[in-house]
Design a protein around this motif. Structure first.
Motif, PDB file in Angstrom:
ATOM      1  N   ARG A   1       0.748  -1.293  -0.152  1.00 12.16           N
ATOM      2  CA  ARG A   1      -0.038   0.008  -0.127  1.00 12.16           C
ATOM      3  C   ARG A   1       0.693   1.452   0.129  1.00 12.16           C
ATOM      4  NH1 ARG A   1      -4.983   0.042   0.834  1.00 12.16           N
ATOM      5  NH2 ARG A   1      -5.089  -1.996   1.744  1.00 12.16           N
TER       6      ARG A   1
ATOM      7  N   GLU B   1       0.648   4.183  -2.818  1.00  9.28           N
ATOM      8  CA  GLU B   1       0.003   5.295  -2.798  1.00  9.28           C
ATOM      9  C   GLU B   1       1.136   6.352  -2.896  1.00  9.28           C
ATOM     10  OE1 GLU B   1      -1.782   5.063   0.901  1.00  9.28           O
ATOM     11  OE2 GLU B   1      -3.503   3.747   0.316  1.00  9.28           O
ATOM     12  N   ASN B   2       2.478   6.133  -2.320  1.00  7.38           N
ATOM     13  CA  ASN B   2       3.390   7.167  -2.084  1.00  7.38           C
ATOM     14  C   ASN B   2       4.481   7.365  -3.249  1.00  7.38           C
ATOM     15  OD1 ASN B   2       2.486   8.326   0.307  1.00  7.38           O
ATOM     16  ND2 ASN B   2       3.146   6.535   1.225  1.00  7.38           N
TER      17      ASN B   2
ATOM     18  N   GLY C   1      -0.962   5.718  -7.197  1.00  4.60           N
ATOM     19  CA  GLY C   1      -2.404   5.075  -7.375  1.00  4.60           C
ATOM     20  C   GLY C   1      -2.266   4.525  -8.677  1.00  4.60           C
TER      21      GLY C   1
END
Length: 82
Positions: A33, A37-38, A42
């Protein structure tokens, strides 16, 4: 059936079959995750698709349908990934 790949393609973090931290795209590219995300914003670096939480296979089904053991690790596709 999903492969349930064992690690993040960016940072190689272990993602066991019961990990709530694993996300996948429609081609089963697998990331943690944090990287999704980072580092990737995404968007899958392989296909351009989005991510969804990877389903958790019930323990009693892992005997008959085990998770994959072969790791896919492509840090060069992940921007600043180590």
């Amino acid at each position: 059936m999903l492969e349930l790949r064992p690690g993040c393609e960016c940072c190689d973090r272990d993602l066991p079959p019961d990990s709530a931290e694993a996300v996948i795209c429609t081609f089963e590219c697998t990331f943690c995750r944090d990287c999704a995300e980072n580092r990737l914003g995404g968007v899958c670096p392989n296909c351009g698709g989005n991510f969804s939480p990877r389903p958790i296979r019930p323990v009693h089904m892992l005997t008959k349908y085990p998770a994959a053991t072969e790791r896919t690790y492509h840090p060069g596709n992940c921007g600043d990934a180590a």
